[in-house]
Design an enzyme around this catalytic site. Structure first.
Site, PDB file in Angstrom:
ATOM      1  N   TYR A 150       5.435  -1.922 -25.797  1.00  0.00           N
ATOM      2  CA  TYR A 150       4.479  -3.008 -25.998  1.00  0.00           C
ATOM      3  C   TYR A 150       5.025  -4.253 -25.319  1.00  0.00           C
ATOM      4  CZ  TYR A 150       1.697  -6.585 -28.457  1.00  0.00           C
ATOM      5  OH  TYR A 150       0.873  -7.636 -28.771  1.00  0.00           O
ATOM      6  N   ASP A 245      11.960  -6.111 -20.308  1.00  0.00           N
ATOM      7  CA  ASP A 245      11.323  -6.904 -21.363  1.00  0.00           C
ATOM      8  C   ASP A 245      12.282  -6.945 -22.554  1.00  0.00           C
ATOM      9  OD1 ASP A 245       9.859  -8.147 -23.272  1.00  0.00           O
ATOM     10  OD2 ASP A 245       8.126  -6.789 -23.187  1.00  0.00           O
ATOM     11  N   LYS A 273      11.014 -14.108 -29.282  1.00  0.00           N
ATOM     12  CA  LYS A 273      11.614 -13.845 -30.603  1.00  0.00           C
ATOM     13  C   LYS A 273      12.896 -14.668 -30.843  1.00  0.00           C
ATOM     14  CE  LYS A 273       8.804  -9.886 -31.339  1.00  0.00           C
ATOM     15  NZ  LYS A 273       8.335  -8.855 -30.458  1.00  0.00           N
TER      16      LYS A 273
END
Ligand SMILES: *Cc1c(COP(=O)(O)O)cnc(C)c1O
Length: 436
Positions: A150, A245, A273
């Protein structure tokens, strides 16, 4: 199953009913609705260290950690003080502030391949912008992503794999026209053959390969030995860019992320994050020769009203500074996470429950399947109903896990040996009631 005194849920239920009147599904991100685990979503009113409290006064050991950012736990004093100090000086100016270069320098110190970094406000923006940049740099159209990875909710990245290897992806959401995903190739993760074939078929047409170096978003799935190296070699040979990523893994698996752990140098890294320490921050970075294509220096447009926001920069700087000064934290996380993961796995085995697990450092998943889980095809075989029962039983016993089988759990610096023992004890009780 669980405790004899049922957990109170009345307030959370009321709050959810109210929210449903005004917000689709009552939530601002779908997984929060507990759709895949059942039961009522929990409304959190407070956090401290490794624990959170809900609106009914229930206390939980938290293994979601806001989906990864809270590596220092809730209300870490260094972060809270930095945010308050920044807020006193003004929350946003839409003009440059000194804190932006401070955080940029710190981020660059963690990732040897990065010479310049651009801050945005979410991981979604980071990956979307990195892909735009990769296409501009290579002057190519196709991108490769992997099934079960994702990268946020940009149109071209919400793609399911088509049937067969190296076929075009199909839109993974309503509202995404096929034309918008016609240049996205979705391949199985951990399959070197598939990537070789894709590069044969689309020779010199693939702008970039974007990958979660350790996947968190189908549950925790580590790369097979040599897999990341193969992605590096193949992209390099073809003049395509490798985007790691590291929105989840950056500053999580090591200070320098998965690329430090696996010794891989990508062309671009995307972050999010932890980099925001619990406030909204994303980032993408790479060599100056690529990054200088971004406006205002170059023709790739990308902007943001709240990009580099002073509160977010302060929270990120406080978090990363702490991690840089306490690099031994990673060994501590690894040890404690190992204990909890193995302890729960042993309890499952004793109870005859079919379960396997994956863990890299403080990122892990208990999968209700024989395993091993190495890609989406094997992850999909999990008994999600059994996971739902396990999740709800753990909740009853004071343990808050991410509410989906296909999400990684996290342990942070605030977790204690006591938390771990409580978690294993809760799992023993839970397994007594989970029939798989
Ligand atoms: C969370 C995540 C994103 C998306 O970040 P948001 O801040 O939720 O937009 C992208 N990539 C990975 C690997 C993630 O874990």
């Amino acid at each position: 199953m669980g405790r004899s005194i049922a957990r109170k849920t009345e307030q959370s239920r009321k709050l959810q009913k109210r929210a449903e009147q005004f917000i689709p599904g009552g939530v601002n991100s779908p997984v929060r609705a507990f759709g895949s685990v059942g039961g009522d979503p929990v409304y959190i009113v407070r956090g401290g260290g490794s624990h959170i409290w809900d609106a009914d006064g229930n206390e939980y050991v938290d293994y979601a950690g806001s989906w990864g950012p809270l590596i220092l736990g809730h209300t870490a004093p260094t972060v809270v003080e930095a945010v308050i100090a920044a807020a006193r000086k003004g929350t946003s100016f839409g003009a440059s502030t000194p804190a932006e270069a401070d955080l940029a320098e710190l981020v660059i110190s963690a990732f040897p391949h990065i010479e310049k970094v651009r801050f945005v406000s979410s991981g979604t923006e980071a990956t979307m912008s990195a892909i735009r940049l990769a296409r501009a740099y290579t002057k190519r159209k196709y991108i490769v992503k992997f099934e079960g990875c994702y990268h946020g909710h940009a149109d071209a990245l919400l793609v399911k794999a088509g049937s067969g290897v190296a076929t075009l992806g199909i839109p993974g959401s309503a509202g995404v026209p096929e034309e918008f995903t016609q240049f996205t190739l979705a391949l199985p993760y951990n399959d070197t053959d598939a990537i070789e074939k894709a590069f044969e078929k689309f020779k010199r047409q693939i702008a970039c390969v974007i990958v979660e170096p350790v996947v968190g978003n189908m549950g925790c799935v580590p790369p097979a030995r040599g897999y990341l190296e193969a992605l590096r070699d193949i992209t390099e040979r073809d003049g395509s860019l490798l985007i790691l990523d590291e929105v989840m893994t950056g500053f999580r698996l090591a200070f320098g992320g998965a690329q430090e752990l696996y010794k891989i140098q990508p062309d671009l890294t995307t972050m999010g994050k932890i980099i925001g320490g619990g406030l909204p921050v994303g980032a993408y970075g790479g060599a100056s020769k690529i990054m200088d294509l971004v406006a205002p220096l170059g023709p790739v447009y990308q902007a943001g009203t709240l990009s580099g926001n002073p509160l977010a920069m302060a929270a990120g700087f406080a978090t990363l500074s702490y991690l840089r000064e306490h690099k031994d934290v990673y060994a501590k996380l690894d040890k404690l996470a190992g204990e909890v993961v193995e302890g729960v796995a042993a309890a499952a085995k004793d109870a005859g429950v079919t379960m396997c697990h994956n863990r890299v450092g403080s990122m892990f998943t208990w999968f209700f399947a024989e395993g091993p889980v190495t890609n989406w095809t094997t992850a999909e075989k999990c008994d999600t109903k059994a996971f739902g029962r396990f999740f709800r039983a753990m909740l009853e016993n004071g343990i808050y896990l991410p509410p989906s089988q296909f999400e990684a759990a996290f342990l942070g610096a605030a977790h204690t040996e006591r938390d771990v023992q409580q978690t294993i004890a809760a799992a023993k009780q839970a397994f007594a009631g989970v029939q798989v």
